[in-house]
Structures are given as C-alpha cells and as structure tokens.
Design a protein around this motif. Sequence first.
Motif, PDB file in Angstrom:
ATOM      1  N   MET A  25       2.037   9.537  -4.375  1.00  0.00           N
ATOM      2  CA  MET A  25       3.746   9.275  -3.731  1.00  0.00           C
ATOM      3  C   MET A  25       3.985   8.345  -3.153  1.00  0.00           C
ATOM      4  O   MET A  25       5.341   8.642  -2.923  1.00  0.00           O
ATOM      5  CB  MET A  25       2.862  10.019  -2.200  1.00  0.00           C
ATOM      6  CG  MET A  25       3.200  11.435  -2.754  1.00  0.00           C
ATOM      7  SD  MET A  25       2.722  12.621  -1.594  1.00  0.00           S
ATOM      8  CE  MET A  25       1.427  11.633  -0.244  1.00  0.00           C
ATOM      9  N   VAL A  26       3.933   6.766  -3.320  1.00  0.00           N
ATOM     10  CA  VAL A  26       4.206   5.881  -3.150  1.00  0.00           C
ATOM     11  C   VAL A  26       4.566   5.067  -4.238  1.00  0.00           C
ATOM     12  O   VAL A  26       5.854   4.670  -3.958  1.00  0.00           O
ATOM     13  CB  VAL A  26       3.291   5.062  -2.695  1.00  0.00           C
ATOM     14  CG1 VAL A  26       3.637   3.088  -2.778  1.00  0.00           C
ATOM     15  CG2 VAL A  26       2.416   4.725  -1.505  1.00  0.00           C
ATOM     16  N   ILE A  27       4.513   5.516  -5.398  1.00  0.00           N
ATOM     17  CA  ILE A  27       5.020   5.018  -7.047  1.00  0.00           C
ATOM     18  C   ILE A  27       6.140   5.980  -7.241  1.00  0.00           C
ATOM     19  O   ILE A  27       7.054   5.091  -6.915  1.00  0.00           O
ATOM     20  CB  ILE A  27       4.039   5.033  -7.620  1.00  0.00           C
ATOM     21  CG1 ILE A  27       2.736   4.141  -7.456  1.00  0.00           C
ATOM     22  CG2 ILE A  27       5.152   4.557  -9.023  1.00  0.00           C
ATOM     23  CD1 ILE A  27       1.801   4.176  -8.568  1.00  0.00           C
ATOM     24  N   ALA A  28       6.120   7.324  -6.821  1.00  0.00           N
ATOM     25  CA  ALA A  28       6.852   7.783  -6.596  1.00  0.00           C
ATOM     26  C   ALA A  28       8.857   7.436  -5.651  1.00  0.00           C
ATOM     27  O   ALA A  28       9.493   7.462  -5.833  1.00  0.00           O
ATOM     28  CB  ALA A  28       6.749   9.482  -6.233  1.00  0.00           C
ATOM     29  N   ALA A  29       8.375   6.821  -4.478  1.00  0.00           N
ATOM     30  CA  ALA A  29       9.501   6.460  -3.373  1.00  0.00           C
ATOM     31  C   ALA A  29       9.600   5.006  -4.300  1.00  0.00           C
ATOM     32  O   ALA A  29      11.162   4.818  -4.429  1.00  0.00           O
ATOM     33  CB  ALA A  29       8.649   6.181  -2.613  1.00  0.00           C
ATOM     34  N   ALA A  30       8.629   4.277  -4.850  1.00  0.00           N
ATOM     35  CA  ALA A  30       9.690   3.208  -6.249  1.00  0.00           C
ATOM     36  C   ALA A  30      10.532   3.520  -6.474  1.00  0.00           C
ATOM     37  O   ALA A  30      11.211   3.091  -8.044  1.00  0.00           O
ATOM     38  CB  ALA A  30       8.345   2.740  -6.599  1.00  0.00           C
ATOM     39  N   ALA A  31      10.132   5.180  -7.707  1.00  0.00           N
ATOM     40  CA  ALA A  31      11.138   5.551  -8.580  1.00  0.00           C
ATOM     41  C   ALA A  31      10.856   4.173  -9.670  1.00  0.00           C
ATOM     42  O   ALA A  31      12.096   3.695 -10.011  1.00  0.00           O
ATOM     43  CB  ALA A  31      12.495   5.982  -8.014  1.00  0.00           C
ATOM     44  N   PRO A  32       9.794   4.636  -9.880  1.00  0.00           N
ATOM     45  CA  PRO A  32       9.980   3.159 -11.632  1.00  0.00           C
ATOM     46  C   PRO A  32      11.094   3.349 -12.566  1.00  0.00           C
ATOM     47  O   PRO A  32      11.471   2.263 -13.298  1.00  0.00           O
ATOM     48  CB  PRO A  32       8.427   3.509 -11.557  1.00  0.00           C
ATOM     49  CG  PRO A  32       7.913   4.794 -11.646  1.00  0.00           C
ATOM     50  CD  PRO A  32       8.806   5.236 -10.054  1.00  0.00           C
ATOM     51  N   PHE A 215      10.192  -2.204  -4.423  1.00  0.00           N
ATOM     52  CA  PHE A 215       8.920  -1.754  -4.415  1.00  0.00           C
ATOM     53  C   PHE A 215       9.309  -0.903  -2.479  1.00  0.00           C
ATOM     54  O   PHE A 215       7.827  -0.974  -2.197  1.00  0.00           O
ATOM     55  CB  PHE A 215       8.344  -2.951  -3.677  1.00  0.00           C
ATOM     56  CG  PHE A 215       7.847  -3.634  -4.895  1.00  0.00           C
ATOM     57  CD1 PHE A 215       6.284  -3.379  -5.289  1.00  0.00           C
ATOM     58  CD2 PHE A 215       8.561  -4.752  -5.727  1.00  0.00           C
ATOM     59  CE1 PHE A 215       5.369  -3.736  -6.394  1.00  0.00           C
ATOM     60  CE2 PHE A 215       7.809  -4.968  -6.757  1.00  0.00           C
ATOM     61  CZ  PHE A 215       6.041  -4.896  -6.983  1.00  0.00           C
ATOM     62  N   ILE A 216      10.636  -0.928  -2.380  1.00  0.00           N
ATOM     63  CA  ILE A 216      10.575  -0.193  -1.472  1.00  0.00           C
ATOM     64  C   ILE A 216       9.445   1.107  -1.303  1.00  0.00           C
ATOM     65  O   ILE A 216       9.966   2.102  -1.734  1.00  0.00           O
ATOM     66  CB  ILE A 216      11.993   0.031  -0.491  1.00  0.00           C
ATOM     67  CG1 ILE A 216      12.530  -1.201  -0.453  1.00  0.00           C
ATOM     68  CG2 ILE A 216      12.149   1.099  -0.025  1.00  0.00           C
ATOM     69  CD1 ILE A 216      14.584  -0.859  -0.079  1.00  0.00           C
ATOM     70  N   GLY A 217       8.898   1.225   0.269  1.00  0.00           N
ATOM     71  CA  GLY A 217       8.196   2.875   0.208  1.00  0.00           C
ATOM     72  C   GLY A 217       6.604   2.320  -0.130  1.00  0.00           C
ATOM     73  O   GLY A 217       5.805   2.995   0.101  1.00  0.00           O
ATOM     74  N   PHE A 218       6.120   1.162  -0.663  1.00  0.00           N
ATOM     75  CA  PHE A 218       4.929   0.802  -0.614  1.00  0.00           C
ATOM     76  C   PHE A 218       3.718   1.122   0.144  1.00  0.00           C
ATOM     77  O   PHE A 218       2.481   1.794   0.262  1.00  0.00           O
ATOM     78  CB  PHE A 218       4.827  -0.524  -1.412  1.00  0.00           C
ATOM     79  CG  PHE A 218       4.377  -1.869  -0.693  1.00  0.00           C
ATOM     80  CD1 PHE A 218       2.983  -2.419  -0.278  1.00  0.00           C
ATOM     81  CD2 PHE A 218       5.030  -2.426  -0.177  1.00  0.00           C
ATOM     82  CE1 PHE A 218       2.792  -3.034  -0.035  1.00  0.00           C
ATOM     83  CE2 PHE A 218       5.285  -3.821   0.555  1.00  0.00           C
ATOM     84  CZ  PHE A 218       3.512  -4.029   1.167  1.00  0.00           C
ATOM     85  N   GLU A 219       4.657   0.803   0.867  1.00  0.00           N
ATOM     86  CA  GLU A 219       3.048   0.230   2.771  1.00  0.00           C
ATOM     87  C   GLU A 219       3.378   2.175   3.332  1.00  0.00           C
ATOM     88  O   GLU A 219       2.602   1.926   4.122  1.00  0.00           O
ATOM     89  CB  GLU A 219       4.389   0.302   3.964  1.00  0.00           C
ATOM     90  CG  GLU A 219       5.669  -0.371   4.752  1.00  0.00           C
ATOM     91  CD  GLU A 219       5.860   0.957   5.377  1.00  0.00           C
ATOM     92  OE1 GLU A 219       5.617   0.884   6.412  1.00  0.00           O
ATOM     93  OE2 GLU A 219       5.298   2.256   5.503  1.00  0.00           O
ATOM     94  N   ALA A 220       4.257   2.784   2.683  1.00  0.00           N
ATOM     95  CA  ALA A 220       3.688   4.546   3.253  1.00  0.00           C
ATOM     96  C   ALA A 220       2.439   4.649   3.059  1.00  0.00           C
ATOM     97  O   ALA A 220       2.051   6.421   3.192  1.00  0.00           O
ATOM     98  CB  ALA A 220       4.256   5.135   2.097  1.00  0.00           C
ATOM     99  N   THR A 221       1.537   3.951   2.653  1.00  0.00           N
ATOM    100  CA  THR A 221       0.380   4.332   2.249  1.00  0.00           C
ATOM    101  C   THR A 221      -0.769   4.821   3.421  1.00  0.00           C
ATOM    102  O   THR A 221      -1.397   5.529   4.141  1.00  0.00           O
ATOM    103  CB  THR A 221      -0.659   3.811   1.351  1.00  0.00           C
ATOM    104  OG1 THR A 221      -0.583   2.125   1.968  1.00  0.00           O
ATOM    105  CG2 THR A 221      -0.112   3.092  -0.005  1.00  0.00           C
ATOM    106  N   ALA A 222      -0.041   3.628   4.733  1.00  0.00           N
ATOM    107  CA  ALA A 222      -0.478   3.989   6.030  1.00  0.00           C
ATOM    108  C   ALA A 222      -0.173   5.356   6.878  1.00  0.00           C
ATOM    109  O   ALA A 222      -0.047   5.545   8.031  1.00  0.00           O
ATOM    110  CB  ALA A 222      -0.862   2.987   6.988  1.00  0.00           C
TER     111      ALA A 222
END
Length: 488
Positions: A25-32, A215-222
């Motif tokens: 989900m976090v990597i998906a938010a980054a939309a690689p 990288f926006i969204g990577f902190e969403a892990t928490a």
Amino acid sequence: MTVNPIAEPRQRLDGQLGTGSIVFMVIAAAAPLTVIGGNVPIAIGTGNGAGAPIGFALAAVILLVFSVGFVTMTPFVREAGAFFSYVTAGLGSRLGLGSAFTALVAYTAIQVGVYGYMGWALDDLVTYFGGPSLPWWLYSFATMAIVAVLGYRHIDLSAKVLGIALTLEILVVVVLDVVIFATGGADGIAVETFDPANIFTGGIGVAVLFALTGFIGFEATAVFRDEARNPERTIPRATYLAVVIIGVFYAISCWALVTGVGAGNAVAVAQQTLAGEGNLLLDTTTTYLGPIMRDVVQVLLITSLFACVLSFHNVIARYQFTLAQKSVLPARLGRRHPAHHSPSTSSIVQTVTAAIVLAGLALAGLDPLVGVFGSMAGVATVGMVLLMLTTSIAVLVFFARRPELVAGRTWGARVFPILAVVGLAFALWLVLSNFTLVTGGSVTVSVVLALIPVVAMLIGIVLGKRFPLDAEPDGAVSEATADQPTAG
C-alpha cells in the motif's frame, strides 16, 4: 469535571495486515510507474541530466536516515496517527494538531492532483485506441466512485487490489530495465551517471526535489498500526522496506532510461517529452520491448494511478478517524463499520471533500496535468517535507526528555534524528527554491500554494489549546515499557 453521559467508547480498527501488505500500500501510494513516466523525465530534462539517478538515490538516503529515528520511536507511540502522533508525543498537543492538519492538507492535495492526472491519462488512453475525447473530469469522478466503494469496505480488499496493480507495474518496468542493461542500451551502459561533473551540478536540486515528490506517502506505514498483525515488528520492517524498495527502483529505472536513450541524448529526449513531442518511457519501451508492450505500459499507467489514489484515500480516512477519536473532528468520523471494520463514515466524508475540491479546480478550467496535478503535488511536497522535519525534531525532544530510554538506542534516538533534521532542512530549501518547476505556475501563485501547508500548521497550533491531543497513554507509552526491544 463533568462527565458526558453519551460519550461513545473509543473504537479501534483491526486487521491482519502483514509486512508485505503494508509495503504494497505504501509503494502503491508512491505510484512507481507514474514517477518513472513523469518525474524522471523532468529530473533529467530540467535537472542534472545523466546524473539524475543519483538525485533519486540521495533522496532515498535522506528518507532512510529519517526512518531510523521514526522507527526507533515507534514502540513508544501506540496509536495509528503517524506523524501527528509522534509530534504530539515529542512536542506537545499544539504542534501535534498542527501536524495533523498539515498531513490532511498534504494528502488531500496529492490525492486530488492524482485524480486530475488520472482524468488526463484515461482520456489519452481512450483516444489513443480510437475512442472519443471526453472532458478529463468525467474520468476523474468515475475513478473517485470506484475508490469510494473500495475505501468503504475492509482494508484487506484494498490491499489485494493494490497488490495486484503494483505487482504488474513493477514487473513491466523491471523487465524493461533488464532488457536495456542486457542489450547495452543505445551507447553502452551509461557510466556517465556516476561522473561527478554530471552529478554535482546546479540541477541536482531539481532531481532530488522530484524524487522526494515520488516518495510522498511512505510514512503511512504507521497509519495502519491498528490493522497490522504485529505492529511492533511489522511497522519498522515495512518502513525500511518501503524506502529501500522505492529508492532502489527509482534510481535503477532512471539509470536504465538514461542508458536506453544514451547519456548524450538523455536531456534532449527528456525535454522533448516535457514539450509533448514524445514520451521517454513509452518510446523507450517500444524500442526495447515492442509496440505491444508499449500498449501494456500505457494501460498499467492507469492501474498505477488508481492504486496511488486508493492508497491515499485509505490514509486520509484513517487520519480523520484517529482525530475524531480524540474529539478534534466530529465523533461520527470515529465510528467503525460493524461488518467491514473500516472507518466507513470517514471514508465517505473524505470522498465528498475530494469531490468538492476537484469540482472547484475543474470549474476553474485548469489543465489536469499542470494546473491540477502540478499545483497539488507542490502543496503536498512542501507539506510532507515540513512534517518529516517536525517529526525528526520531535524524536530528538522525546528522547531528550526521557534519557532512561536512550540506552541502547543512541544512534536511533539522537545521531540519526540530527542528521535527518539537517538533510530535511536542505531538502525543504531545495523544494522551495525550485517550487515553480513543481507547480508550473508564476512566482506569486507558487508562493500562495507553498504557504497552504504552513497555514494549516498554524491553524492546528492555535486550535491545539482548545482540542489538546492526549499523548499519554494513547500516544507515548509509559516509562514502564522502556525495557521493550526496539527496531531502531
């Protein structure tokens, strides 16, 4: 003290998300794939050319340094509030609420921006295959309706959808990278990427800037703490994995595209992409994988954007849910669906909010890429770098006030947070000094947009006196848990 007889008990979300699901989900938010197709050409064409891959690597290093302090503090923050929970525990409720409002603004901005990008991409896809050209916002709102349905249901369904989409888009780019390097590219492997003369130019700031945006969204892990199977282990692992995977993927893929077109031609080809006279990613895919795979990549760009916007929707809904649990937002937003165990009401409100903002931008007649995506990405980038900087300071203060917790955690509690503050302050300067490149607007418009996250922070600080965020025991755990092991 008066007790409210109708106060509802605090509800928590639950789930069995493992490290892999959260990383997805976090990597998906980054939309690689979106970053490879959009941010990379900008970094090459307006940044430091063949040295742009190093800019992505530097951004990853900055965020990895930040993650050490973030992860070290994680065992002592027991709620799914991400940045604002950490800031509250370290710097108090006023700055905590300011961070919460900033995060809501930043995530809402990037989500609306991606809706604009999605509208443009879908129209481009339909017309490419001979279909009619329709207003971009029709596609945007259609996408929003699908996201609303998935966001309303249990998080496991979203995780499965994101996992499938993400796997496909990463796979196709990896195949492209392997073929380019295996065939030697246009002029051999681009070793020029590592030449200091190409790396340390004035344009490296632009490369780092657009890497940070990716990288926006990577902190969403928490944010998914309550829905994680074992948060004390899952959240740290997911955070490190997300940063490393995203960073390596961006840097290598950027290097592959430079190699694919040739280091000497990279800037010219990237600038043609920015001028709408070609497409670095799609044209390179045609050269090395053939026209059929080009069509596949164009379709996967849509799934990449969809995965991105769905992930941001889930994050925003959970931010609102947690704030409602603290009585900052209406209590209804803090209710959990009895069957889906999701923040269903918060999800609905988030959809309505995004729809209103998007409708306003559409009525203003803005271009979906420059006007909507560019400006909203700019707001989000400023907001997220500001949040990470504040969070690193919060980590330092948190452990400075609790020296008994530092034993065995010196690097994570003090050294790395200091390095993160320095690195993020530099990153914020890079973002602001090159802000017109992100927004595509004038200096005046860019200044106004850059101030939006700052204003959100100030409003939260002012309201923090009226709505204090209690950091104990729901935020920072007590000192009695100081002997717990930590991943930092």
